[in-house]
Structures are given as C-alpha cells and as structure tokens.
Write a protein that holds these residues in place. Structure first.
Motif, PDB file in Angstrom:
ATOM      1  N   GLU A 123       0.819  -1.208   0.000  1.00 39.86           N
ATOM      2  CA  GLU A 123       0.000   0.000   0.000  1.00 39.86           C
ATOM      3  C   GLU A 123       0.858   1.266   0.000  1.00 39.86           C
ATOM      4  OE1 GLU A 123      -2.301  -2.044   3.232  1.00 39.86           O
ATOM      5  OE2 GLU A 123      -3.854  -0.665   2.514  1.00 39.86           O
ATOM      6  N   SER A 124       2.005   1.210   0.661  1.00 43.17           N
ATOM      7  CA  SER A 124       2.925   2.346   0.618  1.00 43.17           C
ATOM      8  C   SER A 124       3.434   2.563  -0.803  1.00 43.17           C
ATOM      9  CB  SER A 124       4.111   2.105   1.564  1.00 43.17           C
ATOM     10  OG  SER A 124       3.691   2.119   2.902  1.00 43.17           O
ATOM     11  N   ARG A 125       3.745   1.468  -1.494  1.00 40.31           N
ATOM     12  CA  ARG A 125       4.189   1.577  -2.892  1.00 40.31           C
ATOM     13  C   ARG A 125       3.102   2.220  -3.741  1.00 40.31           C
ATOM     14  NH1 ARG A 125       9.044   1.584  -4.940  1.00 40.31           N
ATOM     15  NH2 ARG A 125       9.572  -0.267  -3.707  1.00 40.31           N
ATOM     16  N   HIS A 126       1.856   1.812  -3.531  1.00 40.59           N
ATOM     17  CA  HIS A 126       0.730   2.391  -4.265  1.00 40.59           C
ATOM     18  C   HIS A 126       0.604   3.882  -3.955  1.00 40.59           C
ATOM     19  CE1 HIS A 126      -3.350   2.609  -6.014  1.00 40.59           C
ATOM     20  NE2 HIS A 126      -3.612   3.395  -4.980  1.00 40.59           N
ATOM     21  N   ASN A 127       0.744   4.244  -2.678  1.00 44.77           N
ATOM     22  CA  ASN A 127       0.598   5.645  -2.292  1.00 44.77           C
ATOM     23  C   ASN A 127       1.711   6.520  -2.866  1.00 44.77           C
ATOM     24  OD1 ASN A 127      -1.647   4.893  -0.908  1.00 44.77           O
ATOM     25  ND2 ASN A 127      -0.801   5.175   1.134  1.00 44.77           N
ATOM     26  N   MET A 151       2.253  -7.164  -7.092  1.00 51.06           N
ATOM     27  CA  MET A 151       2.255  -7.749  -5.748  1.00 51.06           C
ATOM     28  C   MET A 151       0.840  -8.172  -5.336  1.00 51.06           C
ATOM     29  SD  MET A 151       4.910  -5.092  -3.910  1.00 51.06           S
ATOM     30  CE  MET A 151       4.860  -5.843  -2.285  1.00 51.06           C
ATOM     31  N   GLY A 152      -0.110  -7.986  -6.264  1.00 48.14           N
ATOM     32  CA  GLY A 152      -1.469  -8.436  -6.010  1.00 48.14           C
ATOM     33  C   GLY A 152      -2.397  -7.378  -5.453  1.00 48.14           C
ATOM     34  N   PHE A 153      -2.037  -6.084  -5.591  1.00 53.83           N
ATOM     35  CA  PHE A 153      -2.859  -5.011  -5.038  1.00 53.83           C
ATOM     36  C   PHE A 153      -3.803  -4.469  -6.098  1.00 53.83           C
ATOM     37  CE2 PHE A 153      -3.275  -0.654  -3.056  1.00 53.83           C
ATOM     38  CZ  PHE A 153      -3.948  -1.095  -1.918  1.00 53.83           C
ATOM     39  N   GLY A 154      -5.088  -4.745  -5.935  1.00 50.24           N
ATOM     40  CA  GLY A 154      -6.098  -4.403  -6.926  1.00 50.24           C
ATOM     41  C   GLY A 154      -6.186  -2.933  -7.290  1.00 50.24           C
ATOM     42  N   PRO A 155      -6.180  -2.001  -6.305  1.00 54.21           N
ATOM     43  CA  PRO A 155      -6.267  -0.578  -6.650  1.00 54.21           C
ATOM     44  C   PRO A 155      -5.158  -0.110  -7.588  1.00 54.21           C
ATOM     45  CG  PRO A 155      -6.768  -0.876  -4.339  1.00 54.21           C
ATOM     46  CD  PRO A 155      -6.291  -2.209  -4.848  1.00 54.21           C
ATOM     47  N   LEU A 157      -3.716  -1.985  -9.953  1.00 50.47           N
ATOM     48  CA  LEU A 157      -4.078  -2.448 -11.296  1.00 50.47           C
ATOM     49  C   LEU A 157      -5.149  -1.543 -11.888  1.00 50.47           C
ATOM     50  CD1 LEU A 157      -3.812  -4.527 -13.555  1.00 50.47           C
ATOM     51  CD2 LEU A 157      -5.574  -5.891 -12.397  1.00 50.47           C
ATOM     52  N   THR A 158      -6.091  -1.102 -11.063  1.00 44.83           N
ATOM     53  CA  THR A 158      -7.128  -0.172 -11.528  1.00 44.83           C
ATOM     54  C   THR A 158      -6.511   1.125 -12.021  1.00 44.83           C
ATOM     55  OG1 THR A 158      -8.768  -1.096  -9.991  1.00 44.83           O
ATOM     56  CG2 THR A 158      -9.197   1.116 -10.847  1.00 44.83           C
ATOM     57  N   MET A 159      -5.504   1.634 -11.304  1.00 47.87           N
ATOM     58  CA  MET A 159      -4.842   2.864 -11.725  1.00 47.87           C
ATOM     59  C   MET A 159      -4.105   2.665 -13.046  1.00 47.87           C
ATOM     60  SD  MET A 159      -5.687   5.248  -9.738  1.00 47.87           S
ATOM     61  CE  MET A 159      -4.591   6.430 -10.514  1.00 47.87           C
ATOM     62  N   ILE A 160      -3.440   1.523 -13.208  1.00 47.69           N
ATOM     63  CA  ILE A 160      -2.762   1.244 -14.474  1.00 47.69           C
ATOM     64  C   ILE A 160      -3.765   1.191 -15.616  1.00 47.69           C
ATOM     65  CG2 ILE A 160      -1.506  -0.532 -15.774  1.00 47.69           C
ATOM     66  CD1 ILE A 160       0.318   0.918 -13.938  1.00 47.69           C
ATOM     67  N   LYS A 178      -1.306  -6.578 -15.394  1.00 49.73           N
ATOM     68  CA  LYS A 178      -2.452  -7.472 -15.222  1.00 49.73           C
ATOM     69  C   LYS A 178      -1.997  -8.909 -15.015  1.00 49.73           C
ATOM     70  CE  LYS A 178      -6.844  -8.803 -17.359  1.00 49.73           C
ATOM     71  NZ  LYS A 178      -7.729  -8.640 -18.542  1.00 49.73           N
ATOM     72  N   LYS A 179      -1.006  -9.331 -15.798  1.00 51.98           N
ATOM     73  CA  LYS A 179      -0.495 -10.690 -15.663  1.00 51.98           C
ATOM     74  C   LYS A 179       0.158 -10.877 -14.290  1.00 51.98           C
ATOM     75  CE  LYS A 179       0.928 -14.798 -17.207  1.00 51.98           C
ATOM     76  NZ  LYS A 179       1.907 -15.190 -16.171  1.00 51.98           N
ATOM     77  N   GLY A 180       0.934  -9.891 -13.859  1.00 52.50           N
ATOM     78  CA  GLY A 180       1.582  -9.970 -12.558  1.00 52.50           C
ATOM     79  C   GLY A 180       0.570 -10.009 -11.423  1.00 52.50           C
ATOM     80  N   TYR A 181      -0.488  -9.205 -11.551  1.00 49.85           N
ATOM     81  CA  TYR A 181      -1.541  -9.186 -10.536  1.00 49.85           C
ATOM     82  C   TYR A 181      -2.234 -10.545 -10.444  1.00 49.85           C
ATOM     83  CZ  TYR A 181      -6.092  -8.281  -8.420  1.00 49.85           C
ATOM     84  OH  TYR A 181      -7.219  -8.356  -7.634  1.00 49.85           O
TER      85      TYR A 181
END
Length: 217
Positions: A123-127, A151-155, A157-160, A178-181
C-alpha cells in the motif's frame, strides 16, 4: 507472546484445527483485556517494533478499552518506525499525508512511504505512485503502480488500467501489470483466506483494510 503479525487465513486455519492459541508461537490467548494489554506493554518495553506499532493502533482506534489518543499513537508510531516497523512507517506516511496530528507534509509522507515500500509494503508503494501522479510525474507513478499491482494489489491495477485508457501507460505495461496481478492473486489464494475474509475482516470506523494485529495472547 511474540506479537508476530500473521494473516487472517493462518489464524483461521489454526482455529479450525481446534488450536485457539497464537498462530505463530502457540502461546495461549488471554481473554482478559488487562492481561492482554500488560503483555503488549511488556513487549513494547522490550523495544519490540511490532508490539509498539500495535499499541499505537490501539490508541489510534480506541480498541481494547483504550481511549482514542492521536498524540500518543503518533508518538508510539515514531518509536516503532525507529525500531524498524514497516507498518509504523506506513501509518506515519498516512498521518503526514492527511495532516492528522501533524502538519500536512507530502514530502515527509513520501519519506515514510518509501521506507515502508522498500520493506515490501504494497500500500505504501501504491501511495507513492499516487503522490507522483499528483505532482505530474506520470511515468514514475506508472512504475510504482506496476510494482504494487504485480504484488497483487487491486487498486494499483485499476490505476494502471485508467492510465492506459488515458494514454499514459502503454498496452505492454497494462498487460504486464495485469499478468503480474493475476499471478500474485493465484499464489496467495487459499480456502482459509477466503473463509477468514468473510469472518474477520470488518470496517473499523473507516479503517477499511485488514486490521491484521496480534490476537489476544
């Protein structure tokens, strides 16, 4: 006990086997709040980073009979961060990002998020990606979102996906994320986690992510 942070899936798997003790060290739980808090405080006094972070969370949310105390929570988070707690760095990043108990400061928030992200905090990486996007560093944002998406964080992938639709991320980047997720989700999947999510995960007064704390010992 050890105050080791474990996922709900592991906790539920142990309880299903009739072993309602610590899922990590097998210490019997204490149902008395006073006994529980005394054990946590003992670990805090021993400079345990996770116990210190946990006590900060209890003060922040007002759990286990404690009053909500933001200044005390921030003080404990700083101690935990200095001791190397990943979650404490993330929480301090959130406080500086929101200006909660401290003066709002995106640069300081970024510093704490970067420490936590380097320790593997998704989540820190996402932020970090969100902050980079806000200041117009779009390609840097894409790189961070890709890491957390894989790393499997859905939000993330949504941003990408949104950045791909806006022409910022490439089709290759979207496909890779998407493949990594999907790979990460498959690797983390387990029946116990699915069951535990339905049973344990709640919205703690706006705290929508899992409160994966050491259970009562």
């Amino acid at each position: 006990c050890c105050t080791t942070r474990v996922c709900f899936g592991c906790t539920w798997a142990v309880e299903k086997r009739g072993m309602p003790d610590c899922a990590f060290c097998r210490t019997p739980r204490s149902e008395a709040i006073v006994s529980h808090l005394s054990k946590v405080q003992a670990r805090v006094d021993a400079k345990d980073p996770e116990a210190t972070n946990y006590l900060a969370e209890l003060h922040y949310f007002g759990f286990e009979g404690l009053d909500k105390d933001l200044p005390r929570a921030n003080e404990l988070w700083r101690q935990a961060a200095e001791l190397g707690s990943t979650e404490a760095n993330y929480s301090l990043g959130n406080r500086y990002c929101a200006g909660e108990g401290v003066e709002m400061n995106a640069a300081k928030a970024l510093q704490f998020y970067e420490v936590a992200a380097c320790l593997g905090h998704v989540e820190s990486r996402h932020n970090i990606g969100s902050i980079e996007l806000t200041v117009g560093k779009c390609q840097r944002a894409v790189k961070h979102f890709m890491i957390s998406a894989k790393m499997g964080f859905g939000p993330s992938l949504t941003m990408i996906e949104r950045l791909f639709a806006a022409g910022v991320a490439s089709e290759e980047q979207y496909a890779e994320a998407k493949k990594g997720y999907e790979d990460a989700q498959e690797e983390m999947a387990s029946p116990e986690r699915d069951e535990a999510y339905k049973i344990f995960v709640r919205d703690y007064e706006g705290y929508t992510r899992e409160f994966v704390s050491p259970l009562r010992r």
